[in-house]
Design an enzyme around this catalytic site. Sequence first.
Site, PDB file in Angstrom:
ATOM      1  N   ASP A   1       0.874  -1.348  -0.024  1.00 32.63           N
ATOM      2  CA  ASP A   1       0.122   0.203   0.033  1.00 32.63           C
ATOM      3  C   ASP A   1       0.962   1.297   0.016  1.00 32.63           C
ATOM      4  O   ASP A   1       0.832   2.130   0.829  1.00 32.63           O
ATOM      5  CB  ASP A   1      -0.933   0.101   1.147  1.00 32.63           C
ATOM      6  CG  ASP A   1      -1.841  -1.068   1.333  1.00 32.63           C
ATOM      7  OD1 ASP A   1      -2.064  -1.715   0.028  1.00 32.63           O
ATOM      8  OD2 ASP A   1      -2.754  -1.153   1.989  1.00 32.63           O
TER       9      ASP A   1
ATOM     10  N   HIS B   1       4.672   4.259   9.080  1.00 37.14           N
ATOM     11  CA  HIS B   1       4.561   2.620   8.673  1.00 37.14           C
ATOM     12  C   HIS B   1       5.839   2.228   8.240  1.00 37.14           C
ATOM     13  O   HIS B   1       6.110   1.136   7.944  1.00 37.14           O
ATOM     14  CB  HIS B   1       3.321   2.581   7.483  1.00 37.14           C
ATOM     15  CG  HIS B   1       2.206   2.819   8.193  1.00 37.14           C
ATOM     16  ND1 HIS B   1       1.527   2.013   9.315  1.00 37.14           N
ATOM     17  CD2 HIS B   1       1.221   3.821   7.624  1.00 37.14           C
ATOM     18  CE1 HIS B   1       0.230   2.479   9.515  1.00 37.14           C
ATOM     19  NE2 HIS B   1      -0.006   3.515   8.719  1.00 37.14           N
TER      20      HIS B   1
ATOM     21  N   ASP C   1      -2.803   8.555  15.223  1.00 38.36           N
ATOM     22  CA  ASP C   1      -3.286   8.224  13.895  1.00 38.36           C
ATOM     23  C   ASP C   1      -4.023   6.748  14.128  1.00 38.36           C
ATOM     24  O   ASP C   1      -3.914   6.098  14.931  1.00 38.36           O
ATOM     25  CB  ASP C   1      -2.155   8.008  13.002  1.00 38.36           C
ATOM     26  CG  ASP C   1      -2.542   7.645  11.668  1.00 38.36           C
ATOM     27  OD1 ASP C   1      -2.363   8.430  10.936  1.00 38.36           O
ATOM     28  OD2 ASP C   1      -2.724   6.469  11.449  1.00 38.36           O
TER      29      ASP C   1
ATOM     30  N   HIS D   1      -4.156   4.236  12.321  1.00 29.13           N
ATOM     31  CA  HIS D   1      -3.196   3.066  12.003  1.00 29.13           C
ATOM     32  C   HIS D   1      -2.168   2.588  12.976  1.00 29.13           C
ATOM     33  O   HIS D   1      -1.755   3.704  13.490  1.00 29.13           O
ATOM     34  CB  HIS D   1      -2.795   3.139  10.668  1.00 29.13           C
ATOM     35  CG  HIS D   1      -3.915   3.491   9.466  1.00 29.13           C
ATOM     36  ND1 HIS D   1      -4.188   4.510   9.250  1.00 29.13           N
ATOM     37  CD2 HIS D   1      -4.423   2.494   8.895  1.00 29.13           C
ATOM     38  CE1 HIS D   1      -4.962   4.414   8.251  1.00 29.13           C
ATOM     39  NE2 HIS D   1      -5.366   3.255   7.917  1.00 29.13           N
TER      40      HIS D   1
ATOM     41  N   ASP E   1      -6.857  10.425  10.832  1.00 27.18           N
ATOM     42  CA  ASP E   1      -7.733   9.443  10.402  1.00 27.18           C
ATOM     43  C   ASP E   1      -8.444   8.960  11.580  1.00 27.18           C
ATOM     44  O   ASP E   1      -9.454   7.903  11.390  1.00 27.18           O
ATOM     45  CB  ASP E   1      -7.119   8.535   9.551  1.00 27.18           C
ATOM     46  CG  ASP E   1      -5.835   7.931   9.977  1.00 27.18           C
ATOM     47  OD1 ASP E   1      -5.592   8.182  11.104  1.00 27.18           O
ATOM     48  OD2 ASP E   1      -4.969   7.620   9.251  1.00 27.18           O
TER      49      ASP E   1
ATOM     50  N   TYR F   1      -7.935  11.423   6.120  1.00 26.31           N
ATOM     51  CA  TYR F   1      -8.399  11.426   4.624  1.00 26.31           C
ATOM     52  C   TYR F   1      -9.581  11.895   4.391  1.00 26.31           C
ATOM     53  O   TYR F   1     -10.166  12.084   3.083  1.00 26.31           O
ATOM     54  CB  TYR F   1      -8.190   9.845   4.105  1.00 26.31           C
ATOM     55  CG  TYR F   1      -6.641   9.275   4.370  1.00 26.31           C
ATOM     56  CD1 TYR F   1      -5.537   9.742   3.664  1.00 26.31           C
ATOM     57  CD2 TYR F   1      -6.626   8.574   5.490  1.00 26.31           C
ATOM     58  CE1 TYR F   1      -4.315   9.063   4.103  1.00 26.31           C
ATOM     59  CE2 TYR F   1      -5.418   8.143   5.931  1.00 26.31           C
ATOM     60  CZ  TYR F   1      -4.364   8.531   5.194  1.00 26.31           C
ATOM     61  OH  TYR F   1      -2.829   8.013   5.377  1.00 26.31           O
TER      62      TYR F   1
END
Length: 675
Positions: free
Chosen positions: A99, A142, A179, A181, A272, A312
């Site tokens: 991704d 990430h 975040d 994630h 997000d 986003y």
Amino acid sequence: MSTEVMKMDTALIYDEEMTKYKLLWPNPACEIETPERLMVINEALKKNGLSDRCVSVPVREATDEDFLLVHSKEYLEAVKTTANMNVEELMEFSKQYNDVYFHQNIYHCAKLSAGATLQLVDSVWTGKVRNGMALVRPPGHHSMRSAASGFCVFNNVAIAAQYAKQKHGAKRVLIVDWDVHHGQGVQYSFKDDPSVLYFSWHRFEHQKFWPNLKESDYDYVGEEGGTGFNLNIPWNKVGMTNSDYLSAFCHVLLPIAYEFSPDLVLVTAGFDAAIGDPEGKMCATPDIFAHLTHLLMNLAGGKLCLVLEGGYNLTSLQQSVCQTVHTLLGDPAPRPAYLEPPCHSALESIHCVRSAHKPYWSSLRHAAELPTSISTQCNKSEKVGEMLEKEGEEESVEELDWPEPPTRVSPPVRTSVVLPDDVPYPDGCKRFKLGAVDDGALKALMDKMEMNQICNGLALVRDVSMAMKCVVQHASSFPNRVLVVCVGDAEVQDSHSTKDGKTLTVHFSNKDSEELIGKYYLPVCLKKGWSDASWFTQAVLGLLLPVGYQYDPSLVVLARMPDCGLCDSVWQQLTAVLQGLAQGHTLVLVQEGEKACVGPTASTLLGQAAPSMGKFHAPPVKEVEALERLRHKLQADWKLLRNTAPETGGGDEPDEEFQSTVWFKNLIKNTLPSN
Ligand code: X5A
Ligand code: ZN
């Protein structure tokens, strides 16, 4: 005693160049990471006059040496080659990772993105500014030593933490990853390093959510020397709300962060986790970031650096960033909206992580063990997430509408003081001119606070008990609620604990008065020997703050009795965190004999970061047990006090679900639920 007013600037780091790369081929997983993300944030900051209020710090290009703090030489060299690739080659190159997409200009932007982060760390560490935010693309959390991942090329914040240690000699760095994630790259970078404490909450759904890693769960606590320095809160449901996030802060992150006592705080600030985001599918409103930011601003003497990661939904993203920057600049936070009880699934996660970390942190020593029956696969009905699933409206979180956060107006006067003539006025405060320090002066000061002409106030009074009585009585003429926080032994009149709930009194004293506990009167034992940092985490973070947030007062009265027993730093921390409530409307009453605390109190009311508290001692068992009994008794009324999931099949569950449903319907109807 220093009355010098510290520099209070906020840095903002941004360069348009970082909007100049984008996805060049169809790829649904990557199409949300667009240049517009940075553009809309920049526009919103300008529109709200926030850019102008910040110090603009230029970006720089990170050097090879900077990148090598975290990444391998091979990976760095490979990324460099992307600058000369055609679209086909870029696509091929991207395929080896998860991704993420490359572009001819992304290496250049990645250098600026990491460089901006390092510029921010330099500015904050050297005291050029007190805090700041870097608006960057590509994001970083990430990316791993030798791999890009999840839109991230180099790990900006991990590099910054290493850099702060090596270049500036930072001893302990806290990384808060809000975040939605899991920043697995950050986790891997510091997994065995006790000098970097990594905290992350993230959508997890029992490993069904990207990046689907077992080590994102609560039981991954770090390795070797770094054991206990990795804190994961996995969210196993979507639809988490403001209360769930505040609970995570009060019951997990903050106690541990204060115990860790960082000398620098870095935030991997993705947005997000806010409502409307297509990735997170959570329901926290943008104003929650004002509070999350505020709650971090008194760690590390205020040295706080935020670095953009995800986010986003362009509306939610810009609103959230503006809320954050307002707070960095010292504007009082709006009253927290929509505080319903934390949900069952969130409480399970909080319970799990607290019990996993119990061996490593004295502030969690009394945390509840995991019941062997805990079903981490709990399939009980869960408000928003469940409602959406039930109704087959998988995508509807994206169509959610939420009220725009209220505009944040700072009162013309920040801090007004009422002092006897022989006490020097602290710098930066405004003298409240009304002659003597009497009831009239106090009432007039309160009226101005109520009208939002003055943010907060400090009065040195002859008799705190009497002053408190007068203030509470006067406040009863206001339409709203008053939180009275009283530190020290004193007669707290019965009239303070009114049954109608217009006043909530939290009284820290030496006396055992468990028999007086009521929904609106919370006596908390403050025995000598525990008036230190551990008292703060247990009694203030774990008890006062959750109750305060849920009560949502329009005024906080903080009364300091003679011999209140708190040292300056703890008193200042208390004063500071309370300013997150009631739009910062705090009235501090100090007994005349306690002159020495006027300076420190005033500086905190003016928005200076409170100093770090001293060494952490394990809290005395008896006192913690008393506190736990209190928390237990009260958590039926004050659900934000919960730090474990109620047993399934417990009595008040249906009620909770009902409330959540009402709350959710109110939210999408764009109306505020009445409190
Ligand atoms: C920085 C960030 C998200 C990647 C999601 C990939 N990355 N499915 O939010
Ligand atoms: Zn993210």
